[in-house]
Design a protein around this motif. Sequence first.
Motif, PDB file in Angstrom:
ATOM      1  N   ASP A   1      49.244  35.826  41.992  1.00  0.00           N
ATOM      2  CA  ASP A   1      48.653  35.542  40.686  1.00  0.00           C
ATOM      3  C   ASP A   1      47.159  35.405  40.882  1.00  0.00           C
ATOM      4  O   ASP A   1      46.709  34.832  41.884  1.00  0.00           O
ATOM      5  CB  ASP A   1      49.230  34.245  40.110  1.00  0.00           C
ATOM      6  CG  ASP A   1      48.698  33.943  38.724  1.00  0.00           C
ATOM      7  OD1 ASP A   1      48.690  34.861  37.874  1.00  0.00           O
ATOM      8  OD2 ASP A   1      48.286  32.798  38.475  1.00  0.00           O
ATOM      9  N   VAL A   2      46.388  35.955  39.957  1.00  0.00           N
ATOM     10  CA  VAL A   2      44.934  35.843  40.036  1.00  0.00           C
ATOM     11  C   VAL A   2      44.395  35.173  38.783  1.00  0.00           C
ATOM     12  O   VAL A   2      45.005  35.231  37.719  1.00  0.00           O
ATOM     13  CB  VAL A   2      44.240  37.220  40.224  1.00  0.00           C
ATOM     14  CG1 VAL A   2      44.771  37.916  41.458  1.00  0.00           C
ATOM     15  CG2 VAL A   2      44.396  38.106  39.017  1.00  0.00           C
ATOM     16  N   GLU A   3      43.255  34.546  38.929  1.00  0.00           N
ATOM     17  CA  GLU A   3      42.486  34.012  37.808  1.00  0.00           C
ATOM     18  C   GLU A   3      41.169  34.776  37.786  1.00  0.00           C
ATOM     19  O   GLU A   3      40.681  35.221  38.830  1.00  0.00           O
ATOM     20  CB  GLU A   3      42.235  32.508  37.967  1.00  0.00           C
ATOM     21  CG  GLU A   3      43.491  31.669  38.069  1.00  0.00           C
ATOM     22  CD  GLU A   3      44.406  31.749  36.865  1.00  0.00           C
ATOM     23  OE1 GLU A   3      43.964  32.160  35.774  1.00  0.00           O
ATOM     24  OE2 GLU A   3      45.589  31.391  37.004  1.00  0.00           O
ATOM     25  N   THR A   4      40.611  34.922  36.595  1.00  0.00           N
ATOM     26  CA  THR A   4      39.375  35.685  36.437  1.00  0.00           C
ATOM     27  C   THR A   4      38.292  34.812  35.798  1.00  0.00           C
ATOM     28  O   THR A   4      38.599  33.889  35.042  1.00  0.00           O
ATOM     29  CB  THR A   4      39.607  36.940  35.573  1.00  0.00           C
ATOM     30  OG1 THR A   4      40.102  36.547  34.296  1.00  0.00           O
ATOM     31  CG2 THR A   4      40.604  37.873  36.239  1.00  0.00           C
ATOM     32  N   PRO A   5      37.032  35.118  36.078  1.00  0.00           N
ATOM     33  CA  PRO A   5      35.941  34.286  35.569  1.00  0.00           C
ATOM     34  C   PRO A   5      35.502  34.613  34.141  1.00  0.00           C
ATOM     35  O   PRO A   5      34.870  33.791  33.487  1.00  0.00           O
ATOM     36  CB  PRO A   5      34.801  34.567  36.542  1.00  0.00           C
ATOM     37  CG  PRO A   5      35.034  35.980  36.969  1.00  0.00           C
ATOM     38  CD  PRO A   5      36.532  36.116  37.033  1.00  0.00           C
ATOM     39  N   ASN A   6      35.830  35.819  33.667  1.00  0.00           N
ATOM     40  CA  ASN A   6      35.341  36.219  32.350  1.00  0.00           C
ATOM     41  C   ASN A   6      36.225  37.304  31.752  1.00  0.00           C
ATOM     42  O   ASN A   6      37.170  37.769  32.385  1.00  0.00           O
ATOM     43  CB  ASN A   6      33.869  36.667  32.426  1.00  0.00           C
ATOM     44  CG  ASN A   6      33.667  37.768  33.445  1.00  0.00           C
ATOM     45  OD1 ASN A   6      34.333  38.789  33.414  1.00  0.00           O
ATOM     46  ND2 ASN A   6      32.749  37.546  34.382  1.00  0.00           N
ATOM     47  N   ARG A   7      35.880  37.702  30.555  1.00  0.00           N
ATOM     48  CA  ARG A   7      36.734  38.640  29.819  1.00  0.00           C
ATOM     49  C   ARG A   7      36.747  40.059  30.376  1.00  0.00           C
ATOM     50  O   ARG A   7      37.588  40.856  29.986  1.00  0.00           O
ATOM     51  CB  ARG A   7      36.342  38.655  28.344  1.00  0.00           C
ATOM     52  CG  ARG A   7      35.010  39.353  28.089  1.00  0.00           C
ATOM     53  CD  ARG A   7      34.543  39.193  26.681  1.00  0.00           C
ATOM     54  NE  ARG A   7      33.955  37.863  26.612  1.00  0.00           N
ATOM     55  CZ  ARG A   7      33.761  37.166  25.526  1.00  0.00           C
ATOM     56  NH1 ARG A   7      34.043  37.661  24.381  1.00  0.00           N
ATOM     57  NH2 ARG A   7      33.240  35.980  25.567  1.00  0.00           N
ATOM     58  N   SER A   8      35.860  40.382  31.294  1.00  0.00           N
ATOM     59  CA  SER A   8      35.887  41.741  31.851  1.00  0.00           C
ATOM     60  C   SER A   8      37.106  41.953  32.755  1.00  0.00           C
ATOM     61  O   SER A   8      37.514  43.091  32.973  1.00  0.00           O
ATOM     62  CB  SER A   8      34.597  42.045  32.618  1.00  0.00           C
ATOM     63  OG  SER A   8      34.574  41.355  33.844  1.00  0.00           O
ATOM     64  N   ASN A   9      37.657  40.851  33.268  1.00  0.00           N
ATOM     65  CA  ASN A   9      38.852  40.913  34.121  1.00  0.00           C
ATOM     66  C   ASN A   9      38.699  41.908  35.267  1.00  0.00           C
ATOM     67  O   ASN A   9      39.647  42.589  35.652  1.00  0.00           O
ATOM     68  CB  ASN A   9      40.100  41.236  33.294  1.00  0.00           C
ATOM     69  CG  ASN A   9      40.390  40.164  32.279  1.00  0.00           C
ATOM     70  OD1 ASN A   9      40.184  38.981  32.532  1.00  0.00           O
ATOM     71  ND2 ASN A   9      40.841  40.565  31.118  1.00  0.00           N
ATOM     72  N   SER A  10      37.486  41.955  35.815  1.00  0.00           N
ATOM     73  CA  SER A  10      37.225  42.876  36.916  1.00  0.00           C
ATOM     74  C   SER A  10      36.988  42.168  38.246  1.00  0.00           C
ATOM     75  O   SER A  10      36.771  42.823  39.261  1.00  0.00           O
ATOM     76  CB  SER A  10      36.012  43.752  36.594  1.00  0.00           C
ATOM     77  OG  SER A  10      34.860  42.954  36.448  1.00  0.00           O
ATOM     78  N   ARG A  11      37.008  40.856  38.225  1.00  0.00           N
ATOM     79  CA  ARG A  11      36.820  40.071  39.445  1.00  0.00           C
ATOM     80  C   ARG A  11      37.775  38.884  39.429  1.00  0.00           C
ATOM     81  O   ARG A  11      38.225  38.446  38.378  1.00  0.00           O
ATOM     82  CB  ARG A  11      35.385  39.544  39.562  1.00  0.00           C
ATOM     83  CG  ARG A  11      34.315  40.611  39.651  1.00  0.00           C
ATOM     84  CD  ARG A  11      34.331  41.318  41.010  1.00  0.00           C
ATOM     85  NE  ARG A  11      33.352  42.384  41.066  1.00  0.00           N
ATOM     86  CZ  ARG A  11      32.123  42.247  41.534  1.00  0.00           C
ATOM     87  NH1 ARG A  11      31.695  41.088  41.955  1.00  0.00           N
ATOM     88  NH2 ARG A  11      31.309  43.286  41.543  1.00  0.00           N
ATOM     89  N   MET A  12      38.051  38.350  40.598  1.00  0.00           N
ATOM     90  CA  MET A  12      38.908  37.184  40.738  1.00  0.00           C
ATOM     91  C   MET A  12      38.056  35.938  40.947  1.00  0.00           C
ATOM     92  O   MET A  12      37.010  36.000  41.577  1.00  0.00           O
ATOM     93  CB  MET A  12      39.811  37.329  41.962  1.00  0.00           C
ATOM     94  CG  MET A  12      40.748  38.481  41.921  1.00  0.00           C
ATOM     95  SD  MET A  12      41.669  38.572  43.489  1.00  0.00           S
ATOM     96  CE  MET A  12      42.473  40.145  43.256  1.00  0.00           C
ATOM     97  N   SER A  13      38.553  34.823  40.436  1.00  0.00           N
ATOM     98  CA  SER A  13      37.945  33.531  40.763  1.00  0.00           C
ATOM     99  C   SER A  13      38.914  32.689  41.590  1.00  0.00           C
ATOM    100  O   SER A  13      38.518  31.686  42.174  1.00  0.00           O
ATOM    101  CB  SER A  13      37.523  32.787  39.503  1.00  0.00           C
ATOM    102  OG  SER A  13      38.612  32.637  38.619  1.00  0.00           O
ATOM    103  N   ALA A  14      40.183  33.108  41.640  1.00  0.00           N
ATOM    104  CA  ALA A  14      41.190  32.445  42.480  1.00  0.00           C
ATOM    105  C   ALA A  14      42.362  33.394  42.661  1.00  0.00           C
ATOM    106  O   ALA A  14      42.620  34.250  41.811  1.00  0.00           O
ATOM    107  CB  ALA A  14      41.668  31.149  41.852  1.00  0.00           C
TER     108      ALA A  14
END
Length: 112
Positions: free
Chosen positions: A8-21
């Motif tokens: 499972d991944v979390e993302t930093p913003n609405r672009s959903n192009s990077r992971m934050s966790a």
Amino acid sequence: MSRFIVFDVETPNRSNSRMSAIGISVVENGRITQDYFSYVNPEQHFDAFNTSLTGIDAGTVSGAPTFAGLWQKIEPLFSSGILVAHNAQFDMGVLKKCLRDYRIAWKSSVPY
């Protein structure tokens, strides 16, 4: 033997192009045999909505590895079984964008 890599991944913003966790559990023959969790420095801004949803902000990921640094550690897990995610289309999409953005070559197709 059945081996699944649940993530499972979390993302930093609405672009959903990077992971934050990212959280990963290896399931073999119906039992969790390995767990892994890491915050990820997305090298992008955090939207208030995502921070509210996940509780993760720039301070949380300060000092965390970038995806490129983390990939060396998690790639062996990802390559060792069928990938499983609750919202697989979303999580696989984020993974694909991270690989693309960091110019990391991996498999051309992955069973999930």
